[in-house]
Design an enzyme around this catalytic site. Structure first.
Site: not given
Ligand SMILES: Cc1cc2nc3c(=O)[nH]c(=O)nc-3n(C[C@H](O)[C@H](O)[C@H](O)COP(=O)(O)OP(=O)(O)OC[C@H]3O[C@@H](n4cnc5c(N)ncnc54)[C@H](O)[C@@H]3O)c2cc1C
Length: 403
Positions: A126-127, A132, A367, A371
């Site tokens: 993640t960045e 997602s 993970e 959605e």
């Molecule tokens: C406590 C915690 C620990 C974490 N640890 C790690 C880690 O160790 N390593 C790592 O790499 N990451 C880690 N993460 C990051 C995590 O994997 C991401 O937050 C997650 O993948 C969601 O990405 P985002 O936060 O950018 O949300 P976004 O991708 O921006 O999503 C925002 C919203 O839009 C929705 N959405 C996005 N795309 C779609 C679509 N195509 N269709 C429908 N809805 C959509 C999502 O479901 C969500 O509701 C961690 C996050 C948390 C909160």
């Protein structure tokens, strides 16, 4: 079909339960209140063999099967989500990926010390602008002689300020980056000690507060080409493989959290009285507790099925996704209802259910968000998605479980 745990699995379940209840439960409220990750927990987990639990003995692990890994996750999260997160990133996302995709050299240098708990590992996908949407990653790895030079920033990384080794994803093909073609992404092992690496902790988190979550930056970090995991361009497939293993640990962990909600609610419902009876005598309270029980049992069957497939060395992307989605969403409901059962007391941190509620939400997001898993499951059913074989698969558990 056999639903019985074997002696080794039952012993593991009991040992982890007793260890967490003895060593962590009495102080988890304070750690959570103080936003404090206690690094002293790590050597204790190593001592129990947990940090390499399902890594074969020849690579320094305890050689247990994938059901054993799930049981450990369930017991850890029964105590607190932060404990299970350690196994998710260190073992699920990082070490199992090295086991399947790493060269013998990578296994010797990184997997073995990780399995023994001498080094701690995590996963950096993640960045700030890419969660997602993995194709939105901005980190690049440019080839310079026998090295790759990595520049970029990873965000929301569990154990970012704690881990020694990082499984990192970056574009090795900048043309493909422009076209958002994931076959231009590659995977690397980066060490904290490499020049140009820095990390920090996120301080404003409102859940999993006894865990460490942060960011790391790579400013022209030189990584030897031997630290490439898989082939150049296999990074996306490797990230998806890693998530299949990480999601499994999250599913089993969230199952433990549902059980923790159920047990806390049942206990309170027998103590608290309203309208002249224990609140457990009120039908609507029973309904919440019954829902927790059915979600717990169903979630357990789902992760165990995924673990069974993993033991056989069979692909479980679909089953693991379903287990993760169901268990995490159910754990959020269970935790919300557990707060409800506790009334105003649930709204303070004198009782654990408020912590359960805050912790549950994180796992619904990471993970693969709720959605993303919904989309995956619908696409499997509709025939829009099918899993193609990858070059490397999770090795089956070699010792057949004796019954
Ligand atoms: C406590 C915690 C620990 C974490 N640890 C790690 C880690 O160790 N390593 C790592 O790499 N990451 C880690 N993460 C990051 C995590 O994997 C991401 O937050 C997650 O993948 C969601 O990405 P985002 O936060 O950018 O949300 P976004 O991708 O921006 O999503 C925002 C919203 O839009 C929705 N959405 C996005 N795309 C779609 C679509 N195509 N269709 C429908 N809805 C959509 C999502 O479901 C969500 O509701 C961690 C996050 C948390 C909160």
């Amino acid at each position: 079909m056999d639903f019985e745990l074997d002696d080794e699995q039952a012993l593991l379940e009991r040992s982890v339960r007793e260890w967490a209840a003895r060593e962590v439960s009495p102080r988890i409220r304070d750690l959570d209140r103080e936003h404090r990750f206690d690094p002293a927990i790590l050597p204790q987990m190593a001592e129990l063999g947990l940090l390499g639990i399902s890594i074969p003995a020849e690579h320094g692990g305890a050689g247990m099967d994938y059901i054993g890994l799930g049981l450990a996750c369930e017991e850890l999260e029964y105590c607190d989500t932060s404990l299970r997160v350690i196994l998710s990133v260190h073992l699920g996302l990082n070490s199992l990926t090295l086991l399947a995709w790493g060269t013998e050299d990578l296994k010797r240098r990184y997997l073995a010390p990780q399995a023994q708990g001498r080094k701690i590992a995590t996963f950096g996908l993640t960045e700030p602008a890419a969660g997602s949407d993995v194709r939105g990653v901005q980190t690049v790895a440019l080839k310079r002689g026998a090295r790759y030079v990595l520049t970029g920033e990873k965000m929301w990384i569990s154990l970012a300020d704690v881990a020694d080794h990082f499984l990192v994803f970056a574009w090795t093909d900048v043309e493909k980056k422009k076209q958002r073609d994931p076959s231009g992404l590659s995977a690397f092992i980066v060490e904290r000690s490499f020049k140009g690496f820095s990390s920090g902790t996120l301080k404003e988190k409102w859940g999993i507060r006894a865990g460490n979550t942060g960011f790391f930056k790579m400013d022209e970090v030189e990584v030897p080409e031997e630290n490439l995991v898989g082939l150049p361009g296999e990074g996306f497939k490797i990230a998806m493989f890693a998530l299949d293993q990480g999601r499994y640990t999250v599913a089993a962990g969230a199952t433990g959290l549902i059980r923790a909600c159920r047990d806390a609610s049942a206990r309170y419902a027998r103590e608290r009285r309203a309208f002249g009876v224990e609140i457990g005598r009120h039908q609507l309270v029973k309904e919440m507790i019954a829902q927790m029980e059915s979600d717990y049992q169903a979630a357990r069957l789902l992760w165990m099925r995924a673990g069974w497939l993993k033991n056989l060395g069979r692909r479980s992307t679909r089953e693991t996704s379903l287990a993760k989605w169901f268990a995490t969403v159910s754990s959020e409901r269970a935790a919300g209802d557990a707060v409800e059962v506790h009334g105003a007391n649930g709204y303070s941190d004198e009782y654990p259910v408020g912590r359960f509620y805050r912790n549950a939400k994180g796992a619904v997001i990471y993970e693969g968000t709720r959605e993303i898993h919904k989309l995956m499951q619908a696409d499997y059913v509709l025939g829009y998605r099918a899993d193609r074989p990858t070059r490397c698969e999770l090795p089956p558990h070699r010792r057949p479980v004796e019954r």
